[in-house]
Structure formats: C-alpha cells, structure tokens
Scaffold this active site. Structure first.
Site, PDB file in Angstrom:
ATOM      1  N   HIS A  60      27.318  43.700  13.993  1.00 15.82           N
ATOM      2  CA  HIS A  60      27.035  44.096  12.617  1.00 15.82           C
ATOM      3  C   HIS A  60      27.391  45.555  12.334  1.00 15.82           C
ATOM      4  CE1 HIS A  60      25.179  40.296  11.808  1.00 15.82           C
ATOM      5  NE2 HIS A  60      24.227  40.470  12.702  1.00 15.82           N
ATOM      6  N   ARG A  71      26.634  45.451  21.969  1.00 13.43           N
ATOM      7  CA  ARG A  71      26.317  44.115  21.473  1.00 13.43           C
ATOM      8  C   ARG A  71      27.630  43.533  20.943  1.00 13.43           C
ATOM      9  NH1 ARG A  71      21.976  42.079  16.964  1.00 13.43           N
ATOM     10  NH2 ARG A  71      23.089  43.506  15.580  1.00 13.43           N
ATOM     11  N   GLU A  76      16.839  35.033  19.362  1.00 10.49           N
ATOM     12  CA  GLU A  76      16.665  35.349  17.937  1.00 10.49           C
ATOM     13  C   GLU A  76      16.779  34.119  17.049  1.00 10.49           C
ATOM     14  OE1 GLU A  76      19.785  38.065  16.847  1.00 10.49           O
ATOM     15  OE2 GLU A  76      21.275  37.023  18.063  1.00 10.49           O
ATOM     16  N   ASP A 104      16.310  38.482  12.908  1.00 12.23           N
ATOM     17  CA  ASP A 104      16.714  37.079  12.933  1.00 12.23           C
ATOM     18  C   ASP A 104      15.587  36.181  13.426  1.00 12.23           C
ATOM     19  OD1 ASP A 104      19.330  36.988  11.877  1.00 12.23           O
ATOM     20  OD2 ASP A 104      20.132  37.854  13.710  1.00 12.23           O
TER      21      ASP A 104
END
Length: 262
Positions: A46, A73, A148, A174
């Site tokens: 993200h 990530r 998540e 999430d």
C-alpha cells in the site's frame, strides 16, 4: 543490528520494535534507521514504492550508524515479488493475506532456496550483506505471515505450525473489517477484535514463533508487547508527518498576536 542478529532475536521471540514506512524517501529512511528502532518496514503493498524506491530505501537503511534492518511488506504472496525484495537486500518479508497453511507454506518456499524452497538464485545486491551462500541466507532472512482475514484467523493454529515460518503479523485494519467491523476503527467489534488478537498471539506462542502487530503509536506498541507480543511496529511516516505538521500549525495559529478588534 545486522541481519543475522535480527533473525536470531526474532526466532528467540525477543522484543523488537520497528517503524513502518509508506513514503519513498531514502533520506527519511536513513534518519529513521539511526533512531534506535530494530527494523524499518517498507510497505510495497500500500506504500508509494516502486522497485527502485524499495531498493534505495533498503540501501539507506544500511548506512553507518543504523540500528535497524530493512523488512519489506510485499504486494502479494508471489514468488517473484518475494524474491525481488530479498534480492534487493531485505532481511525479511511480511507476506499479506495469508488465508491458510498452504498459503504460509508457499510464502516460506518463496523465501528459501532449494532444497528447502523454490527461491531462484540471483542475490545481486543482497549477497553483499546476506549470504551469498544459501545456508547463510536461510539463517539470516525471515518470513512473516500476515493474519488479517477471516480465513486466516480460522486457520491460524495450522498457519503458525507451518515448518520454516518465523512469525505472524497482525494487520489490525483488515482484521477488524474481516470480523465484521464497518470501519477499521469500528468500536462495536472491539471485544471480538481483541479475542482474535489474543487467539493469534497464543497460537504463535504455542508454535514457538514470533508474534507481531501493527500499532498507531508507541504507547500502543508498549501495551501489545506487555501483553505477550514479541515484536511491534509503530506506524507510520506519512501519518505522523501530517499529525506533527498539523500540531505545529495549530500551535502557531493559536499563538499569533492579534490586534484588538481583529
């Protein structure tokens, strides 16, 4: 802390504290890496990183005076994305959206060279600091599975028991949505959320692997470590930049000297 020491500490379930980065700013990463954090986590899912940005921020994290290693990530549980992050010099990867033990096993396989996994050999940068021998890379790199989703929570005990998995990492936004929250901060599911967090932490402890969680601030991170989490991330640069800049703007405006009647 170098990669070998970080991996050893993580696997020993020692307390580790990191900082989350969304901004592609190697200069900021260089400064953050010198503050005392154990790791910086660069968000290629993200965050605002392309490959070059990820590479440059990992290089900035390695500069003189750094206390931190660089984690990434990755955007997906994809062997190419995972291998590219590791080849760029990441000490470990945080793999999102792990729904079951098979997903976790696939993530582990993408991190390890044969015969332990399926990672393709080509550590063009990482060989300067991790490896280059596969055995060294296995010892010095870590793989963390994000829990998540509703599916991941339901299978968390089997996920944690996956051979070769070094730890699990909770994505609270999430996860809160996955258990029925209408927003990432929905207070109506707080009890269910805390029960889920406890289940994940305890599953990791039972399996003898690390358990980490994302936090909005340092106080929250301290609370989670006191609860039994072994690593905690403080997030994140873009949010904290806005918060601090806003606070200073408010202070400056409130402190203005105003003429009578103005």
């Amino acid at each position: 802390m170098n990669s070998a020491n970080f991996a050893t500490a993580l696997r020993a379930r020692q307390h580790l504290i990191g900082y989350w980065s969304l901004l592609d700013s190697p200069i900021a990463a260089e400064r953050l890496a010198r503050l005392g954090y154990d790791y910086l986590a660069f968000d290629a899912q993200h965050g605002l990183f392309g490959y070059e940005g990820m590479l440059n921020n990992l290089m900035a994290t390695d500069t003189k005076g750094s206390t931190a290693v660089g984690l990434v990530r990755v955007g997906a549980n994809d062997p190419a994305a995972i291998g590219r992050a590791l080849d760029a010099g990441a000490t470990g990867v945080i793999v999102p959206l792990i729904d079951n033990a098979r997903d976790a096993a696939d993530a582990v396989a993408a991190v390890r060279y044969p015969p332990l996994g399926k990672r393709s050999y080509g550590p063009m940068r990482s060989q300067l600091r991790i490896g280059p021998d596969p055995a060294d890379a296995h010892e010095q790199t870590v793989v963390l599975a994000m829990i998540e989703t509703a599916e991941g929570l339901a299978d968390v005990e089997r996920i944690c028991a996956t051979p070769g998995l070094d730890g699990v990492y909770i994505g609270p936004s999430d996860l809160r949505l996955a258990i029925g929250g209408s927003t990432t901060q929905d207070p109506t599911v707080s009890d269910a959320f805390e029960a889920a967090v406890t289940r994940i932490r305890e599953a990791a402890a039972e399996a003898g692997i690390a358990a980490g969680i994302h936090n909005a601030d340092g106080a929250s991170a301290a609370k989670r470590l006191a609860e039994g989490f072994t690593f905690a991330t403080v997030a994140c640069d873009i949010v904290h930049l806005q918060q601090v800049a806003t606070a200073h703007l408010t202070a400056a405006r409130d402190g203005q000297i105003r003429e009578p009647g103005v």
